[in-house]
Design a protein around this motif. Structure first.
Motif, short mmCIF file in Angstrom:
data_model
loop_
_atom_site.label_atom_id
_atom_site.label_comp_id
_atom_site.label_asym_id
_atom_site.label_seq_id
_atom_site.Cartn_x
_atom_site.Cartn_y
_atom_site.Cartn_z
N MET A 24 0.85 -1.20 0.00
CA MET A 24 0.00 0.00 0.00
C MET A 24 0.88 1.24 0.00
SD MET A 24 -3.17 1.24 0.24
CE MET A 24 -3.86 2.85 0.59
N SER A 25 0.59 2.17 -0.91
CA SER A 25 1.33 3.43 -0.92
C SER A 25 0.87 4.31 0.23
CB SER A 25 1.10 4.13 -2.26
OG SER A 25 -0.28 4.36 -2.46
N ILE A 26 1.54 5.44 0.40
CA ILE A 26 1.22 6.35 1.51
C ILE A 26 -0.24 6.80 1.40
CG2 ILE A 26 1.72 8.57 2.55
CD1 ILE A 26 4.63 8.18 1.62
N VAL A 27 -0.98 6.70 2.52
CA VAL A 27 -2.39 7.08 2.56
C VAL A 27 -2.49 8.58 2.83
CG1 VAL A 27 -4.60 6.72 3.69
CG2 VAL A 27 -3.02 4.80 3.38
N VAL A 61 -16.92 -7.48 3.91
CA VAL A 61 -15.55 -6.96 4.04
C VAL A 61 -15.26 -6.60 5.49
CG1 VAL A 61 -13.99 -5.10 3.36
CG2 VAL A 61 -15.52 -6.12 1.65
N LEU A 62 -16.22 -6.00 6.16
CA LEU A 62 -16.06 -5.64 7.57
C LEU A 62 -15.82 -6.88 8.42
CD1 LEU A 62 -16.19 -3.52 9.85
CD2 LEU A 62 -18.69 -3.80 9.85
N LEU A 63 -16.58 -7.94 8.17
CA LEU A 63 -16.40 -9.18 8.93
C LEU A 63 -15.04 -9.80 8.64
CD1 LEU A 63 -20.00 -10.59 8.48
CD2 LEU A 63 -18.88 -10.16 10.68
N GLU A 64 -14.58 -9.72 7.39
CA GLU A 64 -13.26 -10.26 7.07
C GLU A 64 -12.16 -9.45 7.76
OE1 GLU A 64 -10.16 -10.64 3.32
OE2 GLU A 64 -12.31 -10.71 2.88
N LEU A 65 -12.27 -8.11 7.75
CA LEU A 65 -11.21 -7.27 8.31
C LEU A 65 -11.14 -7.33 9.83
CD1 LEU A 65 -11.45 -4.02 6.13
CD2 LEU A 65 -9.56 -5.67 6.17
N THR A 66 -12.30 -7.47 10.48
CA THR A 66 -12.33 -7.36 11.94
C THR A 66 -12.44 -8.70 12.65
OG1 THR A 66 -14.75 -7.13 12.04
CG2 THR A 66 -13.45 -5.11 11.75
N TRP A 123 -6.54 -0.90 8.92
CA TRP A 123 -5.80 -1.75 7.97
C TRP A 123 -4.72 -0.94 7.26
CZ3 TRP A 123 -6.33 -1.76 2.37
CH2 TRP A 123 -5.72 -2.86 1.76
N TRP A 124 -5.06 0.29 6.88
CA TRP A 124 -4.05 1.17 6.26
C TRP A 124 -2.91 1.43 7.25
CZ3 TRP A 124 -7.87 5.32 3.92
CH2 TRP A 124 -8.31 4.87 2.67
N ALA A 125 -3.27 1.71 8.49
CA ALA A 125 -2.25 2.04 9.50
C ALA A 125 -1.27 0.89 9.72
CB ALA A 125 -2.92 2.41 10.82
N LEU A 126 -1.75 -0.33 9.49
CA LEU A 126 -0.90 -1.51 9.65
C LEU A 126 -0.16 -1.86 8.36
CD1 LEU A 126 -3.32 -3.73 11.79
CD2 LEU A 126 -1.25 -2.54 12.58
N GLY A 127 -0.27 -1.00 7.37
CA GLY A 127 0.49 -1.20 6.14
C GLY A 127 -0.29 -1.78 4.98
N GLY A 128 -1.60 -2.00 5.16
CA GLY A 128 -2.40 -2.51 4.05
C GLY A 128 -1.89 -3.83 3.53
N SER A 129 -1.68 -4.78 4.44
CA SER A 129 -1.11 -6.07 4.06
C SER A 129 -2.05 -6.84 3.14
CB SER A 129 -0.83 -6.91 5.30
OG SER A 129 -2.04 -7.11 6.03
N SER A 130 -1.49 -7.82 2.44
CA SER A 130 -2.28 -8.65 1.54
C SER A 130 -3.32 -9.43 2.33
CB SER A 130 -1.38 -9.62 0.78
OG SER A 130 -0.45 -8.92 -0.02
N ARG A 131 -4.43 -9.73 1.67
CA ARG A 131 -5.46 -10.53 2.31
C ARG A 131 -4.96 -11.95 2.56
NH1 ARG A 131 -10.01 -11.15 -1.48
NH2 ARG A 131 -11.25 -11.80 0.31
N GLN A 132 -5.45 -12.54 3.63
CA GLN A 132 -5.15 -13.93 3.93
C GLN A 132 -6.20 -14.83 3.27
OE1 GLN A 132 -2.31 -14.83 5.78
NE2 GLN A 132 -1.95 -12.65 5.40
N MET A 133 -5.77 -16.02 2.87
CA MET A 133 -6.71 -16.99 2.31
C MET A 133 -7.78 -17.31 3.35
SD MET A 133 -5.88 -18.09 -0.85
CE MET A 133 -6.35 -19.80 -0.98
N HIS A 166 -9.86 -0.35 -4.08
CA HIS A 166 -9.11 -0.01 -2.87
C HIS A 166 -9.52 -0.77 -1.61
CE1 HIS A 166 -8.33 3.48 -5.50
NE2 HIS A 166 -7.19 3.57 -4.85
N LEU A 167 -10.72 -1.30 -1.54
CA LEU A 167 -11.14 -2.03 -0.34
C LEU A 167 -10.76 -3.50 -0.48
CD1 LEU A 167 -12.65 0.46 0.62
CD2 LEU A 167 -14.56 -1.02 1.22
N PRO A 168 -10.02 -4.03 0.46
CA PRO A 168 -9.59 -5.43 0.35
C PRO A 168 -10.79 -6.38 0.35
CG PRO A 168 -9.21 -4.59 2.58
CD PRO A 168 -9.61 -3.41 1.73
#
Length: 650
Positions: free
Chosen positions: A1-4, A27-32, A77-87, A360-362
């Motif tokens: 992820m580039s600079i937000v 998406v919310l359930l996946e992220l949290t 998620w951005w603050a943590l670096g926008g890491s790739s999604r997990q399977m 932009h939304l994982p």
């Protein structure tokens, strides 16, 4: 992820107000991984009919809670670096989908849905080219390009032989006004090649542009010989190869040779025009809808013209509303009415904020596609099974199907209002889904226009000045559009494909009774694979691109088996093919498409369903996931080798 940036944060807060709420909830359930968002308060309602249920049927304040929570989750998620999604595990995908769809998605759908949600996985590319396995692909439509993409990844040299001037297949050919897809754009997409569609249902020019972009991005045209048409292919037993005769642009024939032959010619590929008395006598313009003349693209070219459309199926339904306001008069000849479903999104554009969410939304794009896959693919399938105890012999086949009938009939009556003549002519007397369901694109509104006439009869003859309907009434016309469909039950027509025994597919199948294992492979035809083969079209809904991706995966698995085992020939066992097609016929016998109350393009003249899939798309995905070597006779590769092809256009 580039600079937000602050702009990104402002765009996020704005964009979520335009997003699909059930998708954002997923998406919310996946992220949290926070199950409090699965409380009953946040559970969306089930989708009604064929729409994406954008609000989830939730109150405004609940939608706002979900949107605000998603903003917070994405910013974390951005603050943590926008890491790739997990399977995601298929059981978790199933759990989230059940909640966000507002209904139970059957557990056996979970593996396919997990594949969609996790997105295309990059397969390892073999270290060396498979020189012995070079291939000829017939057709550069979607099927042929998908095959080329995977053959290239597998290091298998190949040539595509295409009769047209460019890629695209049916989308290159069908340029009539109003042409487009009746499947949601984000479902009618190549899974590994996303696109931000401008409308919910893609129109022809954008679809063709998308396919050209796919060809450019993957350098597919370098494999294609354009304006070359395959007329014959014959299996050479000693050489374990196919000798393919093509007609070049200069009219001369040339023979190409390769061990592997893949037909990707399409199901709705060859126009079907009835032989009517007086066809040659008409003094105006007469043409098939798939051969729309370029000189009629100018809106003024139709001004004041008396236009007749023969047919009232999918093509006619798109052409009619698109030209009704440009012609002097429009006459539609309808042998049989169609069931038509409402859809508020048919012409709706997709907001740029939604494009931003997709990009932009994982997981947003993937969860949205999974939802569409459930709503449009197989959700309706169970209601298409005939209930033997159902007392109604003609109007419907079971209780759910009867409920569909009442819903669609109510919509038809609402749209046609006081036009009892149109209601009588437009109301089908056969069960819903007996033919492929059409989406209302303004058809009913068009029928009410003063210069539009619906003739509820077929056509009996052509005269120098127009058409005579089957009631003997003559209609004077300047232009006749034959929206009469395609040779859908004449698989591989008009090519002559000759197998190991010296018999052609036409000799084995007859003119219109094709049978293939999984619709892909046929006994007596080694190393020959069919995409869009018999019983693989879609009658109950969904995206045919999904079927093509299933088929190309199966074909590539077969070729990998040939490579790993150094096989020279691989041929489906007759008993395997027979068992499969007996199962196909048994299943179709229980479905609405064999109902005697209507004709459709799915059945051949003997009444056998040849064109469409009898299974759920999910079932076909599982059936084609991997090749079973026990289904095939195999032969080791012989010492002699076939010359490698040099591919390329003119």
């Amino acid at each position: 992820m580039s600079i937000v940036t602050d702009h990104d944060r402002d765009r996020l807060r704005s964009a979520v107000r335009r997003g699909n709420v059930p998708t954002m909830l997923a998406v919310l359930l996946e992220l949290t991984a926070d199950d409090r968002w699965m409380a009953p308060r946040y559970r969306p309602t089930r989708s009604r009919g064929m729409d994406d249920n954008s609000t989830g049927g939730l109150p405004d304040e609940v939608q706002a809670e979900i949107q605000d929570a998603l903003v917070d989750a994405v910013e974390r998620w951005w603050a943590l670096g926008g890491s790739s999604r997990q399977m995601m595990d298929s059981s978790e995908v199933e759990r989230i989908l059940n909640f966000t769809c507002g209904e139970t998605v059957p557990p056996d759908f979970a593996p396919m849905m997990a594949e969609i949600v996790n997105g295309p996985q990059v397969k390892p590319v073999p270290g060396k080219r498979a020189e012995r396995l070079h291939a000829i692909v017939i057709g550069a439509g979607i099927a042929g390009m998908l095959a080329s993409f995977e053959l290239t990844r597998a290091g298998i040299p190949h040539m595509i032989v295409e009769k047209n001037d460019d890629v695209g297949g049916s989308w290159w050919e069908n340029r009539y006004p109003g042409a487009g897809v009746d499947t949601p754009s984000h479902l009618y997409s190549i899974s590994s090649f996303p696109h931000n569609w401008s409308t919910h249902f893609g129109k022809r020019d954008e679809v063709q542009g998308y396919l050209e972009h796919f060809a450019e991005a993957n350098d597919i045209r370098r494999h294609v010989r354009f304006r070359h048409e395959v007329t014959r292919a014959e299996f050479d037993e000693p050489g374990q190869s196919w000798r393919v005769t093509v007609r070049r642009p200069d009219g001369e024939s040339e023979v190409l040779e390769a061990p592997i032959l893949i037909s990707a010619v399409g199901l709705l590929n060859r126009p079907k025009i009835p032989h009517l008395p007086g066809m040659e006598s008409f003094r105006g313009r007469l043409f098939h809808s798939a051969e729309w003349p370029s000189e009629l693209d100018d809106p003024e070219s139709l001004r004041g013209k008396r236009v007749g459309i023969v047919g009232a199926g999918a093509s006619a339904m798109q052409i009619g509303p698109a030209i009704a306001d440009r012609v002097g008069s429009l006459t539609i000849f309808q042998r049989s009415p169609q069931w038509i479903a409402p859809n508020d999104d048919y012409f709706a554009t997709i907001d740029e904020d939604v494009h931003w969410l997709m990009d932009h939304l994982p997981g947003y794009r993937e969860w949205y596609r999974a939802r569409l896959s459930w709503i449009f693919n197989d959700k309706v399938y169970q209601s298409l099974q005939v209930d033997p105890a159902w007392p109604e012999p003609s109007a419907s086949i079971n209780a759910t199907n009867h409920g569909h009938r009442k819903f669609y009939e109510r919509y038809l009556r609402d749209q046609l209002g006081d036009r009892t003549d149109l209601i009588e002519a437009s109301l089908p007397d056969y069960p819903p889904f007996g033919k492929r369901m059409l989406l209302d694109n303004g058809w009913f509104a068009m029928l009410r226009k003063p210069d539009v006439t619906l003739v509820p009869h077929g056509v009996g003859a052509v005269t120098p000045s127009g058409l005579v309907d089957t009631n003997g009434v003559e209609h004077e016309l300047d232009i006749i559009v034959m929206a009469t469909g395609f040779h859908s039950v004449r698989v591989l027509y008009p090519m002559d494909i000759v197998g190991r025994s010296g018999r052609s597919t036409r000799e084995i199948w007859g003119e219109h009774d094709a049978r293939a294992y999984l619709g892909i492979t046929v006994p007596d035809f080694p190393n020959f694979f069919i995409m869009t083969g018999p019983n693989t079209g879609l009658g109950h809904g969904g995206s045919f691109i999904t079927i093509l991706e299933c088929q190309v995966r199966y074909i590539m698995d077969a070729l990998e088996l040939m490579r790993s085992k150094d096989l020279g020939a691989m041929e489906c066992r007759p008993e395997v093919n027979d068992r499969y097609n007996e199962a196909v016929d048994r299943q179709h016998a229980q479905m609405v498409w064999t109902h005697p109350g209507m004709e459709n393009w799915y059945r051949n003249p003997d009444g056998r369903v040849v064109s469409v899939l009898p299974w759920r798309i999910n079932d076909y995905w599982a059936m084609t996931y991997k090749v079973d070597p026990a289904d095939f006779h195999t032969e080791p590769a012989r010492a002699e080798s076939v010359q490698t092809l040099t591919a390329g256009g003119e």
